[in-house]
Design a protein around this motif. Structure first.
Motif, short mmCIF file in Angstrom:
data_model
loop_
_atom_site.label_atom_id
_atom_site.label_comp_id
_atom_site.label_asym_id
_atom_site.label_seq_id
_atom_site.Cartn_x
_atom_site.Cartn_y
_atom_site.Cartn_z
N GLU A 38 -5.16 -0.54 -6.84
CA GLU A 38 -5.57 0.66 -7.56
C GLU A 38 -4.38 1.26 -8.30
OE1 GLU A 38 -7.07 3.05 -4.38
OE2 GLU A 38 -8.89 1.85 -4.18
N PRO A 39 -4.65 2.01 -9.36
CA PRO A 39 -3.54 2.68 -10.06
C PRO A 39 -2.77 3.60 -9.11
CG PRO A 39 -5.58 2.87 -11.31
CD PRO A 39 -5.95 2.29 -9.97
N ALA A 40 -1.49 3.65 -9.30
CA ALA A 40 -0.65 4.52 -8.47
C ALA A 40 -1.00 5.98 -8.73
CB ALA A 40 0.83 4.28 -8.77
N ALA A 41 -0.94 6.76 -7.68
CA ALA A 41 -1.20 8.20 -7.79
C ALA A 41 -0.09 8.87 -8.59
CB ALA A 41 -1.29 8.81 -6.39
N ASP A 42 -0.37 10.08 -9.05
CA ASP A 42 0.67 10.85 -9.75
C ASP A 42 1.90 10.96 -8.87
OD1 ASP A 42 -0.94 11.25 -11.96
OD2 ASP A 42 -1.64 13.22 -11.32
N GLY A 43 3.04 10.70 -9.45
CA GLY A 43 4.29 10.79 -8.71
C GLY A 43 4.64 9.55 -7.92
N VAL B 61 10.58 -11.45 -4.83
CA VAL B 61 10.94 -11.46 -3.42
C VAL B 61 10.35 -10.31 -2.61
CG1 VAL B 61 13.07 -12.77 -3.78
CG2 VAL B 61 13.14 -10.27 -3.83
N GLY B 62 9.74 -9.34 -3.28
CA GLY B 62 9.18 -8.23 -2.51
C GLY B 62 8.61 -7.16 -3.40
N VAL B 63 8.15 -6.12 -2.75
CA VAL B 63 7.54 -4.98 -3.43
C VAL B 63 8.26 -3.72 -2.95
CG1 VAL B 63 5.43 -3.59 -3.60
CG2 VAL B 63 5.27 -6.07 -3.58
N VAL B 64 8.53 -2.84 -3.87
CA VAL B 64 9.06 -1.54 -3.50
C VAL B 64 8.02 -0.49 -3.90
CG1 VAL B 64 10.36 -1.22 -5.65
CG2 VAL B 64 11.07 -0.01 -3.60
N LEU B 65 7.79 0.44 -3.01
CA LEU B 65 6.81 1.51 -3.23
C LEU B 65 7.52 2.85 -3.12
CD1 LEU B 65 4.09 0.31 -0.69
CD2 LEU B 65 4.22 -0.26 -3.12
N TRP B 66 7.19 3.72 -4.03
CA TRP B 66 7.66 5.10 -3.91
C TRP B 66 6.43 5.98 -4.05
CZ3 TRP B 66 11.77 7.54 -2.22
CH2 TRP B 66 11.86 8.90 -2.44
N GLN B 67 5.96 6.48 -2.95
CA GLN B 67 4.78 7.34 -2.97
C GLN B 67 4.69 8.08 -1.65
OE1 GLN B 67 2.29 3.77 -3.43
NE2 GLN B 67 1.00 4.61 -1.83
N HIS B 68 3.98 9.16 -1.69
CA HIS B 68 3.74 9.96 -0.49
C HIS B 68 2.29 9.71 -0.09
CE1 HIS B 68 4.45 13.18 2.35
NE2 HIS B 68 3.23 13.59 2.07
N LEU B 69 2.10 8.98 1.00
CA LEU B 69 0.75 8.66 1.46
C LEU B 69 0.19 9.78 2.33
CD1 LEU B 69 1.20 4.92 2.48
CD2 LEU B 69 0.20 5.83 0.39
N SER B 70 -1.10 9.99 2.16
CA SER B 70 -1.78 10.98 2.99
C SER B 70 -2.05 10.37 4.37
CB SER B 70 -3.09 11.40 2.34
OG SER B 70 -4.02 10.33 2.41
N ARG B 71 -2.38 11.21 5.30
CA ARG B 71 -2.74 10.75 6.64
C ARG B 71 -3.93 9.79 6.55
NH1 ARG B 71 0.18 10.18 10.15
NH2 ARG B 71 -0.65 8.13 10.04
N ASP B 72 -4.92 10.11 5.72
CA ASP B 72 -6.10 9.25 5.58
C ASP B 72 -5.73 7.87 5.05
OD1 ASP B 72 -7.80 11.22 6.54
OD2 ASP B 72 -8.39 11.90 4.55
N GLU B 73 -4.81 7.82 4.07
CA GLU B 73 -4.40 6.53 3.50
C GLU B 73 -3.64 5.69 4.53
OE1 GLU B 73 -3.79 7.50 -1.20
OE2 GLU B 73 -2.35 8.36 0.21
N LEU B 74 -2.77 6.31 5.29
CA LEU B 74 -2.05 5.58 6.33
C LEU B 74 -3.02 5.07 7.39
CD1 LEU B 74 1.06 7.89 6.75
CD2 LEU B 74 1.09 5.51 5.99
N ASP B 75 -3.95 5.90 7.81
CA ASP B 75 -4.93 5.49 8.81
C ASP B 75 -5.79 4.33 8.31
OD1 ASP B 75 -3.90 7.46 10.45
OD2 ASP B 75 -5.59 8.85 10.15
N ALA B 76 -6.21 4.40 7.05
CA ALA B 76 -7.05 3.34 6.46
C ALA B 76 -6.29 2.02 6.40
CB ALA B 76 -7.52 3.75 5.07
N ALA B 77 -4.98 2.10 6.27
CA ALA B 77 -4.15 0.89 6.22
C ALA B 77 -3.77 0.40 7.62
CB ALA B 77 -2.89 1.16 5.40
#
Length: 90
Positions: free
Chosen positions: A41-46, A59-75
């Motif tokens: 999915e498209p990255a959220a704002d910020g 060799v890898g993926v770097v992520l910069w985002q602030h995940l919500s509790r719901d997103e972490l739980d879903a993952a």
């Protein structure tokens, strides 16, 4: 060593899926499917996501985002605080 970050494209998703299914990544990131959906999915704002290239090899993926509790739980990452930033690598 030459390192470069480039934006993730749809063409990267099969390789990212392969990484997410690797035992050492799955152990930290949980179920690969919700994570692949999130990265599809498209990255959220910020938020920002990139493929890490080393000498022209992905060799890898770097992520910069602030995940919500719901997103972490879903993952499947219910034990991870929302303040954590992560790095997924092969």
């Amino acid at each position: 060593m030459n390192l470069r970050l480039r934006e993730i494209t749809r063409e990267d998703l099969p390789l990212i899926e392969q990484w997410l299914h690797a035992d050492h990544v799955r152990g930290a990131w949980g179920d690969p499917i919700p994570n692949l959906v999130l990265l599809s999915e498209p990255a959220a704002d910020g938020a920002w996501r990139a493929i890490i290239e080393a000498d022209g090899r992905d060799v890898g993926v770097v992520l910069w985002q602030h995940l919500s509790r719901d997103e972490l739980d879903a993952a499947g990452l219910s034990d991870i605080p929302t303040t954590v930033r992560g790095l997924l690598n092969q």
